[in-house]
Design a protein around this motif. Sequence first.
Motif, PDB file in Angstrom:
ATOM      1  N   MET A  57      -9.224  -9.552  31.262  1.00  0.00           N
ATOM      2  CA  MET A  57     -10.063  -9.556  30.071  1.00  0.00           C
ATOM      3  C   MET A  57     -10.731 -10.908  29.885  1.00  0.00           C
ATOM      4  O   MET A  57     -10.250 -11.927  30.358  1.00  0.00           O
ATOM      5  CB  MET A  57      -9.188  -9.140  28.902  1.00  0.00           C
ATOM      6  CG  MET A  57      -9.080 -10.004  27.745  1.00  0.00           C
ATOM      7  SD  MET A  57      -7.988  -9.146  26.579  1.00  0.00           S
ATOM      8  CE  MET A  57      -6.958 -10.488  26.132  1.00  0.00           C
TER       9      MET A  57
ATOM     10  N   ALA B 128     -20.002 -16.076  24.520  1.00  0.00           N
ATOM     11  CA  ALA B 128     -19.792 -15.507  25.859  1.00  0.00           C
ATOM     12  C   ALA B 128     -21.098 -15.240  26.607  1.00  0.00           C
ATOM     13  O   ALA B 128     -21.275 -15.655  27.749  1.00  0.00           O
ATOM     14  CB  ALA B 128     -18.975 -14.221  25.754  1.00  0.00           C
TER      15      ALA B 128
ATOM     16  N   HIS C  95     -11.507  -5.689  30.593  1.00  0.00           N
ATOM     17  CA  HIS C  95     -11.933  -5.596  29.190  1.00  0.00           C
ATOM     18  C   HIS C  95     -12.922  -6.716  28.868  1.00  0.00           C
ATOM     19  O   HIS C  95     -12.553  -7.881  28.809  1.00  0.00           O
ATOM     20  CB  HIS C  95     -10.738  -5.694  28.253  1.00  0.00           C
ATOM     21  CG  HIS C  95      -9.654  -4.698  28.564  1.00  0.00           C
ATOM     22  ND1 HIS C  95      -9.832  -3.342  28.424  1.00  0.00           N
ATOM     23  CD2 HIS C  95      -8.407  -4.869  29.054  1.00  0.00           C
ATOM     24  CE1 HIS C  95      -8.725  -2.712  28.788  1.00  0.00           C
ATOM     25  NE2 HIS C  95      -7.847  -3.617  29.184  1.00  0.00           N
TER      26      HIS C  95
ATOM     27  N   GLN D  86     -20.438  -1.508  25.588  1.00  0.00           N
ATOM     28  CA  GLN D  86     -21.171  -2.656  26.126  1.00  0.00           C
ATOM     29  C   GLN D  86     -22.691  -2.530  25.999  1.00  0.00           C
ATOM     30  O   GLN D  86     -23.403  -3.454  26.374  1.00  0.00           O
ATOM     31  CB  GLN D  86     -20.830  -2.844  27.624  1.00  0.00           C
ATOM     32  CG  GLN D  86     -19.364  -3.081  27.924  1.00  0.00           C
ATOM     33  CD  GLN D  86     -18.854  -4.429  27.448  1.00  0.00           C
ATOM     34  OE1 GLN D  86     -19.634  -5.300  27.060  1.00  0.00           O
ATOM     35  NE2 GLN D  86     -17.554  -4.624  27.463  1.00  0.00           N
TER      36      GLN D  86
ATOM     37  N   ASP E 277     -12.900 -13.078  26.727  1.00  0.00           N
ATOM     38  CA  ASP E 277     -13.402 -13.091  25.356  1.00  0.00           C
ATOM     39  C   ASP E 277     -14.603 -14.034  25.255  1.00  0.00           C
ATOM     40  O   ASP E 277     -15.747 -13.601  25.375  1.00  0.00           O
ATOM     41  CB  ASP E 277     -12.265 -13.491  24.416  1.00  0.00           C
ATOM     42  CG  ASP E 277     -12.667 -13.352  22.953  1.00  0.00           C
ATOM     43  OD1 ASP E 277     -13.831 -13.016  22.675  1.00  0.00           O
ATOM     44  OD2 ASP E 277     -11.811 -13.589  22.085  1.00  0.00           O
ATOM     45  N   THR E 278     -14.364 -15.335  25.104  1.00  0.00           N
ATOM     46  CA  THR E 278     -15.502 -16.258  24.996  1.00  0.00           C
ATOM     47  C   THR E 278     -16.029 -16.693  26.363  1.00  0.00           C
ATOM     48  O   THR E 278     -17.047 -17.372  26.456  1.00  0.00           O
ATOM     49  CB  THR E 278     -15.119 -17.518  24.204  1.00  0.00           C
ATOM     50  OG1 THR E 278     -14.096 -18.203  24.932  1.00  0.00           O
ATOM     51  CG2 THR E 278     -14.615 -17.159  22.824  1.00  0.00           C
ATOM     52  N   CYS E 279     -15.308 -16.327  27.417  1.00  0.00           N
ATOM     53  CA  CYS E 279     -15.728 -16.588  28.796  1.00  0.00           C
ATOM     54  C   CYS E 279     -15.720 -18.065  29.183  1.00  0.00           C
ATOM     55  O   CYS E 279     -16.287 -18.436  30.208  1.00  0.00           O
ATOM     56  CB  CYS E 279     -17.100 -15.989  29.094  1.00  0.00           C
ATOM     57  SG  CYS E 279     -17.038 -14.200  29.094  1.00  0.00           S
TER      58      CYS E 279
ATOM     59  N   ILE F  63     -14.558  -8.347  26.244  1.00  0.00           N
ATOM     60  CA  ILE F  63     -14.674  -8.554  24.801  1.00  0.00           C
ATOM     61  C   ILE F  63     -15.984  -9.295  24.512  1.00  0.00           C
ATOM     62  O   ILE F  63     -16.745  -8.909  23.640  1.00  0.00           O
ATOM     63  CB  ILE F  63     -13.455  -9.341  24.259  1.00  0.00           C
ATOM     64  CG1 ILE F  63     -12.179  -8.550  24.539  1.00  0.00           C
ATOM     65  CG2 ILE F  63     -13.611  -9.590  22.761  1.00  0.00           C
ATOM     66  CD1 ILE F  63     -10.910  -9.315  24.284  1.00  0.00           C
TER      67      ILE F  63
ATOM     68  N   SER G 278     -17.224 -12.140  23.166  1.00  0.00           N
ATOM     69  CA  SER G 278     -17.614 -12.488  21.798  1.00  0.00           C
ATOM     70  C   SER G 278     -18.171 -13.914  21.732  1.00  0.00           C
ATOM     71  O   SER G 278     -18.095 -14.658  22.700  1.00  0.00           O
ATOM     72  CB  SER G 278     -16.398 -12.357  20.859  1.00  0.00           C
ATOM     73  OG  SER G 278     -15.481 -13.394  21.125  1.00  0.00           O
TER      74      SER G 278
END
Length: 159
Positions: free
Chosen positions: A63, A98, A91, A118, A65-67, A93, A95
């Motif tokens: 997963m 990102a 996953h 997505q 999230d902010t990458c 995310i 956010s």
Amino acid sequence: HYDLILCWSPFCYQNAKRVTSVADSLNVDFAVIHKGRKKSNEVDCMVLVGEVKDRVAVLIDNMADTCDTICHAADKLISAGATDVYAILTHGILSGPAMSRINSTFFEAVVVTNTIPQEEKLNHCPNIQVIDISMILAEAIRRTHNGESVSYLFSHVPL
Ligand SMILES: *[C@@H]1O[C@H](CO)[C@@H](O)[C@H](O)[C@H]1NC(C)=O
């Protein structure tokens, strides 16, 4: 054709084991990125173990999230001489920052599944690609309901 598969090893033996089995079944090499932390208030440092020069690298994670992490990892791979970097995330995310991070990192593609919708993000980030897993989930539910093997799906993917 991919030359190289990458994994994280943040003290997680399970991750490394999973990636070696994926790498084995695709008949490619693998490398490991250790996410270290010198002191709790210092920036994460990353150590790359493995030869990536002149190779196509695929980062795998469950997963993002902010990458922050995958983008740093991609930078690390590029500066170590990788020709192309892909990320595959179960996953996405994605956010906050990102999308702009992915935009400004040298990814050939960031591939996510649609466990999270997505459509919206695709409009803001041209190099995100989506794998539809609805058939896999449907088949897993059907198999569970009928008392059939679910692990059958590990090697037979319904499309
Ligand atoms: C990412 O880049 C595309 C153009 O390549 C642009 O349309 C989009 O607005 C950018 N997204 C972000 C979040 O910076």
